[in-house]
Design an enzyme around this catalytic site. Sequence first.
Site, PDB file in Angstrom:
ATOM      1  N   GLY A 130       0.693  -1.307  -0.024  1.00 45.04           N
ATOM      2  CA  GLY A 130       0.023  -0.064  -0.158  1.00 45.04           C
ATOM      3  C   GLY A 130       0.767   1.296  -0.095  1.00 45.04           C
ATOM      4  O   GLY A 130       0.359   2.346   0.513  1.00 45.04           O
ATOM      5  N   LEU A 132       1.592   3.519  -2.022  1.00 51.37           N
ATOM      6  CA  LEU A 132       1.490   4.731  -2.867  1.00 51.37           C
ATOM      7  C   LEU A 132       0.252   5.693  -2.303  1.00 51.37           C
ATOM      8  O   LEU A 132      -0.003   6.639  -2.790  1.00 51.37           O
ATOM      9  CB  LEU A 132       0.865   4.332  -4.383  1.00 51.37           C
ATOM     10  CG  LEU A 132       1.828   3.537  -5.307  1.00 51.37           C
ATOM     11  CD1 LEU A 132       1.142   3.622  -6.489  1.00 51.37           C
ATOM     12  CD2 LEU A 132       3.259   4.457  -5.154  1.00 51.37           C
ATOM     13  N   GLY A 133       0.041   5.249  -1.111  1.00 52.55           N
ATOM     14  CA  GLY A 133      -0.680   6.348  -0.136  1.00 52.55           C
ATOM     15  C   GLY A 133      -0.240   7.322   0.346  1.00 52.55           C
ATOM     16  O   GLY A 133       0.984   7.975   0.058  1.00 52.55           O
ATOM     17  N   ASP A 156       1.891  -1.632  -4.721  1.00 54.74           N
ATOM     18  CA  ASP A 156       0.790  -1.001  -4.395  1.00 54.74           C
ATOM     19  C   ASP A 156      -0.094  -1.773  -5.651  1.00 54.74           C
ATOM     20  O   ASP A 156       0.359  -2.357  -6.355  1.00 54.74           O
ATOM     21  CB  ASP A 156       0.710   0.323  -4.486  1.00 54.74           C
ATOM     22  CG  ASP A 156      -0.589   0.939  -3.592  1.00 54.74           C
ATOM     23  OD1 ASP A 156      -1.855   0.628  -4.256  1.00 54.74           O
ATOM     24  OD2 ASP A 156      -0.426   1.622  -2.902  1.00 54.74           O
ATOM     25  N   ASP A 174      -0.858  -7.141  -4.724  1.00 53.87           N
ATOM     26  CA  ASP A 174      -2.331  -6.966  -4.190  1.00 53.87           C
ATOM     27  C   ASP A 174      -2.116  -7.839  -2.934  1.00 53.87           C
ATOM     28  O   ASP A 174      -1.946  -9.058  -3.034  1.00 53.87           O
ATOM     29  CB  ASP A 174      -3.369  -7.562  -5.180  1.00 53.87           C
ATOM     30  CG  ASP A 174      -4.645  -7.523  -4.717  1.00 53.87           C
ATOM     31  OD1 ASP A 174      -4.917  -7.225  -3.549  1.00 53.87           O
ATOM     32  OD2 ASP A 174      -5.708  -7.757  -5.494  1.00 53.87           O
ATOM     33  N   TYR A 263     -13.036   0.525  10.035  1.00 54.85           N
ATOM     34  CA  TYR A 263     -11.566   0.810  10.142  1.00 54.85           C
ATOM     35  C   TYR A 263     -11.032   0.474  11.775  1.00 54.85           C
ATOM     36  O   TYR A 263      -9.908  -0.241  11.589  1.00 54.85           O
ATOM     37  CB  TYR A 263     -11.283   2.174   9.856  1.00 54.85           C
ATOM     38  CG  TYR A 263      -9.971   2.778   9.717  1.00 54.85           C
ATOM     39  CD1 TYR A 263      -9.163   2.190   9.058  1.00 54.85           C
ATOM     40  CD2 TYR A 263      -9.556   4.034  10.594  1.00 54.85           C
ATOM     41  CE1 TYR A 263      -7.581   2.777   9.097  1.00 54.85           C
ATOM     42  CE2 TYR A 263      -8.129   4.386  10.658  1.00 54.85           C
ATOM     43  CZ  TYR A 263      -7.279   3.815   9.737  1.00 54.85           C
ATOM     44  OH  TYR A 263      -6.060   4.399   9.763  1.00 54.85           O
ATOM     45  N   ILE A 293      -2.131  11.975  10.258  1.00 56.97           N
ATOM     46  CA  ILE A 293      -0.632  12.374  10.034  1.00 56.97           C
ATOM     47  C   ILE A 293      -1.015  13.600   8.929  1.00 56.97           C
ATOM     48  O   ILE A 293      -1.874  13.458   8.061  1.00 56.97           O
ATOM     49  CB  ILE A 293      -0.150  11.116   9.330  1.00 56.97           C
ATOM     50  CG1 ILE A 293      -0.163  10.038  10.493  1.00 56.97           C
ATOM     51  CG2 ILE A 293       1.440  11.505   8.995  1.00 56.97           C
ATOM     52  CD1 ILE A 293       0.789  10.292  11.645  1.00 56.97           C
TER      53      ILE A 293
HETATM   54  N1  NAI Z   1      -2.472   8.798   7.212  1.00 54.49           N
HETATM   55  C1  NAI Z   1      -2.754   8.748   8.428  1.00 54.49           C
HETATM   56  O1  NAI Z   1      -3.436   9.683   9.148  1.00 54.49           O
HETATM   57  C2  NAI Z   1      -2.798   7.636   9.272  1.00 54.49           C
HETATM   58  C3  NAI Z   1      -2.754   6.253   8.557  1.00 54.49           C
HETATM   59  N2  NAI Z   1      -2.568   5.219   9.317  1.00 54.49           N
HETATM   60  C4  NAI Z   1      -2.136   3.881   8.683  1.00 54.49           C
HETATM   61  O2  NAI Z   1      -1.157   3.930   7.887  1.00 54.49           O
HETATM   62  C5  NAI Z   1      -1.192   3.086   6.902  1.00 54.49           C
HETATM   63  C6  NAI Z   1      -1.025   3.909   5.539  1.00 54.49           C
HETATM   64  O3  NAI Z   1      -2.003   5.040   5.599  1.00 54.49           O
HETATM   65  P1  NAI Z   1      -2.050   5.897   4.374  1.00 54.49           P
HETATM   66  O4  NAI Z   1      -0.899   5.754   3.673  1.00 54.49           O
HETATM   67  O5  NAI Z   1      -2.570   7.180   4.986  1.00 54.49           O
HETATM   68  O6  NAI Z   1      -3.207   5.123   3.586  1.00 54.49           O
HETATM   69  P2  NAI Z   1      -3.894   5.510   2.082  1.00 54.49           P
HETATM   70  O7  NAI Z   1      -5.361   5.405   2.174  1.00 54.49           O
HETATM   71  O8  NAI Z   1      -3.319   6.885   1.498  1.00 54.49           O
HETATM   72  O9  NAI Z   1      -3.198   4.210   1.362  1.00 54.49           O
HETATM   73  C7  NAI Z   1      -3.491   3.246   1.541  1.00 54.49           C
HETATM   74  C8  NAI Z   1      -2.958   2.360   0.137  1.00 54.49           C
HETATM   75  O10 NAI Z   1      -3.221   1.153   0.177  1.00 54.49           O
HETATM   76  C9  NAI Z   1      -3.547   0.719  -1.258  1.00 54.49           C
HETATM   77  N3  NAI Z   1      -4.480  -0.540  -1.264  1.00 54.49           N
HETATM   78  C10 NAI Z   1      -5.832  -0.689  -1.340  1.00 54.49           C
HETATM   79  N4  NAI Z   1      -6.050  -1.854  -1.420  1.00 54.49           N
HETATM   80  C11 NAI Z   1      -5.154  -2.488  -1.749  1.00 54.49           C
HETATM   81  C12 NAI Z   1      -4.857  -3.737  -1.951  1.00 54.49           C
HETATM   82  N5  NAI Z   1      -5.980  -4.792  -2.221  1.00 54.49           N
HETATM   83  N6  NAI Z   1      -3.454  -4.656  -2.128  1.00 54.49           N
HETATM   84  C13 NAI Z   1      -2.537  -3.583  -2.045  1.00 54.49           C
HETATM   85  N7  NAI Z   1      -2.726  -2.200  -1.803  1.00 54.49           N
HETATM   86  C14 NAI Z   1      -4.011  -1.646  -1.510  1.00 54.49           C
HETATM   87  C15 NAI Z   1      -4.134   1.883  -1.678  1.00 54.49           C
HETATM   88  O11 NAI Z   1      -4.036   1.893  -3.281  1.00 54.49           O
HETATM   89  C16 NAI Z   1      -3.438   3.142  -1.246  1.00 54.49           C
HETATM   90  O12 NAI Z   1      -2.473   3.307  -2.205  1.00 54.49           O
HETATM   91  C17 NAI Z   1      -2.621   2.712   6.666  1.00 54.49           C
HETATM   92  O13 NAI Z   1      -2.636   1.272   7.296  1.00 54.49           O
HETATM   93  C18 NAI Z   1      -3.421   3.490   7.671  1.00 54.49           C
HETATM   94  O14 NAI Z   1      -4.555   2.990   8.448  1.00 54.49           O
HETATM   95  C19 NAI Z   1      -2.878   5.179  10.796  1.00 54.49           C
HETATM   96  C20 NAI Z   1      -3.292   6.260  11.458  1.00 54.49           C
HETATM   97  C21 NAI Z   1      -3.023   7.502  10.550  1.00 54.49           C
HETATM   98  C1  AKB Z   2      -6.241   8.738  11.994  1.00 56.53           C
HETATM   99  C2  AKB Z   2      -6.401   7.750  11.061  1.00 56.53           C
HETATM  100  O1  AKB Z   2      -6.364   6.582  11.046  1.00 56.53           O
HETATM  101  C3  AKB Z   2      -6.810   8.309   9.645  1.00 56.53           C
HETATM  102  N1  AKB Z   2      -6.151   9.614   9.275  1.00 56.53           N
HETATM  103  C4  AKB Z   2      -8.254   8.507   9.417  1.00 56.53           C
HETATM  104  O2  AKB Z   2      -8.659   9.754   9.803  1.00 56.53           O
HETATM  105  O3  AKB Z   2      -9.039   7.588   9.117  1.00 56.53           O
END
Ligand code: NAI
Ligand code: AKB
Length: 441
Positions: A130, A132-133, A156, A174, A263, A293
């Site tokens: 994942g 590219l998030g 991703d 995936d 979630y 974040i």
């Molecule tokens: N961004 C934040 O504020 C926070 C993030 N997190 C955790 O950190 C991690 C990363 O967060 P972000 O980068 O913000 O999330 P994001 O939502 O920006 O990125 C998640 C990525 O997972 C990929 N994805 C979805 N389905 C998939 C699959 N079947 N196989 C492979 N990849 C898949 C998506 O294409 C996406 O690029 C997550 O687990 C999130 O729960 C936790 C707390 C806060």
């Molecule tokens: C705090 C998190 O896990 C995330 N940014 C969300 O708002 O869902």
Amino acid sequence: MDHVPPMLAVLEVPVVKNQQDPVPRCGTTPTFCLVLIGFQKRRCPINCSCQPASALSPADRQRIGRRKMPIVRNMSRAVRQLLQNPGCGCAIPVIPARCIGISPRQVASDASFHSVSFSNSDHPRVLITGGLGQLGVGLAKLLRKRFGKNNVILSDIRKPADNVFYSGPFIYADILDYKNLREIVVNNRITWLFHYSALLSAVGEANVPLARAVNITGLHNVLDIAAEHNLRLFVPSTIGAFGPTSPRNPTPDLCIQRPRTIYGVSKVHAELMGEYYHYRYGLDFRCLRYPGIISADSQPGGGTTDYAVQIFHDAIKTGKFQCYLKPDTRLPMMYIDDCLKATLEVMEAPAEALSMRTYNISAMSFTPEELVQEVQKHVPELQLTYKVDETRQAIADSWPMNFDDRNARRDWGWKHDYDLPELVTTMFSFLGSDSRIARVN
Ligand SMILES: NC(=O)C1=CN([C@@H]2O[C@H](COP(=O)(O)OP(=O)(O)OC[C@H]3O[C@@H](n4cnc5c(N)ncnc54)[C@H](O)[C@@H]3O)[C@@H](O)[C@H]2O)C=CC1
Ligand SMILES: CC(=O)[C@H](N)C(=O)O
């Protein structure tokens, strides 16, 4: 595959028989012992003479290579026997049986059953799922600086932008495709896995079946592969792993966790499963509960805390911002550099330093009102309106207001660098607020 209980899910396994076995065995079958030694790099608990494949006679090795038999029955029996009455009189952790399915595509008949081992001076070989998030590209950048560009693979299911694609190894992965994920881990000799794939809180509520699949089934795949291949596994959790019955101000590491989002439920499940695999199978599982974040160069993926990123972009682009949370909604937040620093630090911490496997981390906590005040120091003409989104407001109202991260600070020296004023200044210098102010004037 995912619906089959792990203990029953193996399709085939090498079997070595030795009718007149003069040597002591540990009370399980030779097969089982071989699997333990081969895949977990463990010594047999009584140090019996069960052999890893590499030490077998050529005839035995040939048999291992050719033989394919359904082992559901054998393995269940062996596991049951071992759990009920281990021959050596001690409890032995066993890896879940799905972990030991051997695909002929991946393992040559004469392959050693030992995982590749690395000396202490070797860098880890990293996979980020994942990636590219909002967080993954920054994490890859940090890890590549530390461990070398080619030792960190970003993955991703989406297509990477050119700058990401050319900045280091990228691969399609995936997490719902168990075999493909395993193949990537094996072929690239991965030793550390950062599991970032997830659907965040708001998009998760909008598509519960998909969130359940990605956040729960995907996690099961990752856990099994990590256990099978002795990976060090990082899974991020979140402030969203708490709910309305948790203490909210502050929220300690250990307290009631009854989240009301898919979630949050999936993240509590990840925390518990990871810790279970750690205590049961010895998996090196590490987990941090991130606050919301905030980052400048990457967009959030559909969470409740996204407003705190969007405000900077809107302030610069339009000078207007509409907030979907009430002005006094307090949530823990963190600048991305602190988040990634903590992630690397907890992964590098010596195992003995970790009194727990899941830690809160904290940096600051603010309301939209407080953030706006700070933003207006840089963009005084910012016009603000509130249009509350009931779904996200309800989620935010059930989350912690302040996070207690004393355990992280004590155990592995966690310390944040960015407070609110520092965060806002950094965001604007990154996004170039000067251009906005120049345009307005
Ligand atoms: N961004 C934040 O504020 C926070 C993030 N997190 C955790 O950190 C991690 C990363 O967060 P972000 O980068 O913000 O999330 P994001 O939502 O920006 O990125 C998640 C990525 O997972 C990929 N994805 C979805 N389905 C998939 C699959 N079947 N196989 C492979 N990849 C898949 C998506 O294409 C996406 O690029 C997550 O687990 C999130 O729960 C936790 C707390 C806060
Ligand atoms: C705090 C998190 O896990 C995330 N940014 C969300 O708002 O869902």
